[in-house]
Design an enzyme around this catalytic site. Structure first.
Site, short mmCIF file in Angstrom:
data_model
loop_
_atom_site.label_atom_id
_atom_site.label_comp_id
_atom_site.label_asym_id
_atom_site.label_seq_id
_atom_site.Cartn_x
_atom_site.Cartn_y
_atom_site.Cartn_z
N ARG A 51 -9.42 -8.67 2.83
CA ARG A 51 -8.41 -8.13 3.73
C ARG A 51 -8.58 -6.61 3.87
O ARG A 51 -8.55 -6.07 4.96
CB ARG A 51 -7.02 -8.46 3.17
CG ARG A 51 -5.83 -7.93 3.96
CD ARG A 51 -4.55 -8.28 3.20
NE ARG A 51 -3.33 -8.01 3.96
CZ ARG A 51 -2.61 -6.91 3.87
NH1 ARG A 51 -2.99 -5.94 3.06
NH2 ARG A 51 -1.49 -6.76 4.57
N HIS A 108 -0.31 -3.91 11.08
CA HIS A 108 0.74 -4.79 11.62
C HIS A 108 0.95 -4.58 13.12
O HIS A 108 2.07 -4.46 13.60
CB HIS A 108 2.06 -4.62 10.85
CG HIS A 108 1.88 -4.87 9.38
ND1 HIS A 108 1.62 -6.12 8.87
CD2 HIS A 108 1.85 -4.02 8.32
CE1 HIS A 108 1.46 -6.02 7.56
NE2 HIS A 108 1.59 -4.76 7.21
N GLN A 112 0.83 -1.21 0.00
CA GLN A 112 0.00 0.00 0.00
C GLN A 112 0.86 1.26 0.00
O GLN A 112 1.89 1.31 0.64
CB GLN A 112 -0.89 -0.01 1.24
CG GLN A 112 -2.13 0.82 1.08
CD GLN A 112 -3.23 0.41 2.05
OE1 GLN A 112 -3.25 -0.72 2.53
NE2 GLN A 112 -4.14 1.30 2.35
N SER A 122 4.04 -6.57 2.72
CA SER A 122 2.68 -6.50 3.27
C SER A 122 1.65 -7.01 2.27
O SER A 122 1.65 -8.18 1.92
CB SER A 122 2.40 -5.07 3.74
OG SER A 122 1.21 -5.01 4.48
N LEU A 123 0.79 -6.13 1.75
CA LEU A 123 -0.18 -6.51 0.71
C LEU A 123 0.49 -7.24 -0.44
O LEU A 123 -0.06 -8.17 -1.03
CB LEU A 123 -0.87 -5.23 0.20
CG LEU A 123 -1.51 -5.29 -1.19
CD1 LEU A 123 -2.77 -6.12 -1.14
CD2 LEU A 123 -1.80 -3.89 -1.70
N GLN A 149 0.42 -12.15 9.59
CA GLN A 149 1.00 -10.92 9.02
C GLN A 149 0.27 -9.65 9.46
O GLN A 149 0.88 -8.61 9.67
CB GLN A 149 1.01 -11.03 7.50
CG GLN A 149 1.84 -9.98 6.80
CD GLN A 149 1.19 -9.49 5.52
OE1 GLN A 149 0.18 -8.81 5.55
NE2 GLN A 149 1.78 -9.86 4.40
#
Length: 297
Positions: free
Chosen positions: A113, A196, A9, A88-89, A245
């Site tokens: 998500r 996170h 992101q 991440s993503l 995650q």
């Protein structure tokens, strides 16, 4: 050895993916399929929307995923990773690229998500801040001294850059303490919540059911996952790490070091922007980095 890496992101921009749509029949088919799966015209927002439109969580995450995955697919036989990783993503993009997940399942999970994270952000105010010019261990030590507020490491991006996540008050206290302890700079980020971190537990629980119900295949190559920074091939472990995650830090710096230690000499960033290339260069200056290129078909 060659690693393909996928951004997270923040890499979005207006017009993203338009060149793919105009230049490839396969890309057009996949974008059309994405509009149907999501139930709204994401391509219209990606190609011609405003920055504000693109910032909506339900748009941002699928948009970056689509740009990255479709680019990897239109590369055809040129896309030959020895291993993959995503920030991440970007981990979801990487898992479609190495065929652990199908395009359809990957997009559905990313959409779920995004919605789950948005809901978690709305439950209580929280935020993130980037800490510059301080050793990771020193940041961790100072965060451990803060009581009564949640503040945790969120993104180990590269040496000298660690993003922290927590309550609004916790981030304020941490930023002050870190500056007093010698950090060059702390910068509160313009995000909707503390990604996170434990604040994302409700999202992790919601996503957990969807991940468990989705078919994960044996991939064409290993993935270095955020939660451990280590190479993983077992689909069941990949699932567990994906769920963890959301509430665990992204160990990007460690992942890059481990990929280089395993023999990677060449990193190709697949998707919008070049943020990951900059972070990789800060881990090891002389390693080769490039952006994935699309040739019209």
């Amino acid at each position: 050895m060659k690693a393909y890496v996928f951004p997270g992101q923040g890499a979005q921009f207006v017009g993203m993916g338009k060149d793919l749509h105009e230049g490839s029949v396969l890309a057009r088919e996949l974008f059309t399929k994405a509009n149907t799966i999501l139930g709204f015209n994401i391509t219209e927002i990606m190609f011609d929307g405003t920055e504000e439109d693109l910032k909506q969580t339900k748009v941002t995450q699928p948009a970056i995923f689509l740009h990255s995955v479709i680019l990897s697919k239109v590369m055809g036989s040129e896309f030959k990773p020895d291993l993959v990783a995503g920030h991440s993503l970007g981990e979801f993009s990487a898992l479609v690229a190495n065929k652990v997940l199908s395009f359809e399942d990957g997009l559905k999970l990313v959409s779920k998500r995004a919605m789950a994270m948005q809901k978690a952000c709305e439950l209580q105010p929280s935020t993130m801040a980037a800490v510059m010019g301080m050793e990771d261990a020193d940041v961790e030590r100072i965060l451990s001294l803060i009581k009564n507020e949640i503040v945790v490491p969120a993104n180990y991006n590269c040496p000298g850059q660690l993003v922290i996540s927590g309550s609004v008050k916790g981030i304020e206290i941490a930023s002050q303490k870190l500056m007093e302890a010698g950090a060059k700079r702390t910068l509160t980020l313009n995000v909707s919540g503390a990604f996170h971190s434990p604040f994302m537990q409700p999202a992790a629980e919601e996503l957990s059911n969807a991940i468990k119900a989705t078919k994960f295949n044996k991939g064409t190559c290993p993935i270095y996952q955020n939660v451990t920074g280590q190479s993983v091939t077992d689909p069941e472990i990949i699932k567990k790490n994906l769920i963890a995650q959301l509430t665990s830090p992204v160990r990007w710096s460690q992942s890059v070091k481990n990929m280089i230690a395993s023999g990677v000499t060449h990193f190709t960033e697949v998707g919008p922007g070049n943020v990951l290339q900059g972070l990789i260069k800060k881990v090891k200056k002389d390693v080769l980095t490039e952006s994935a290129e699309f040739k019209k078909s």
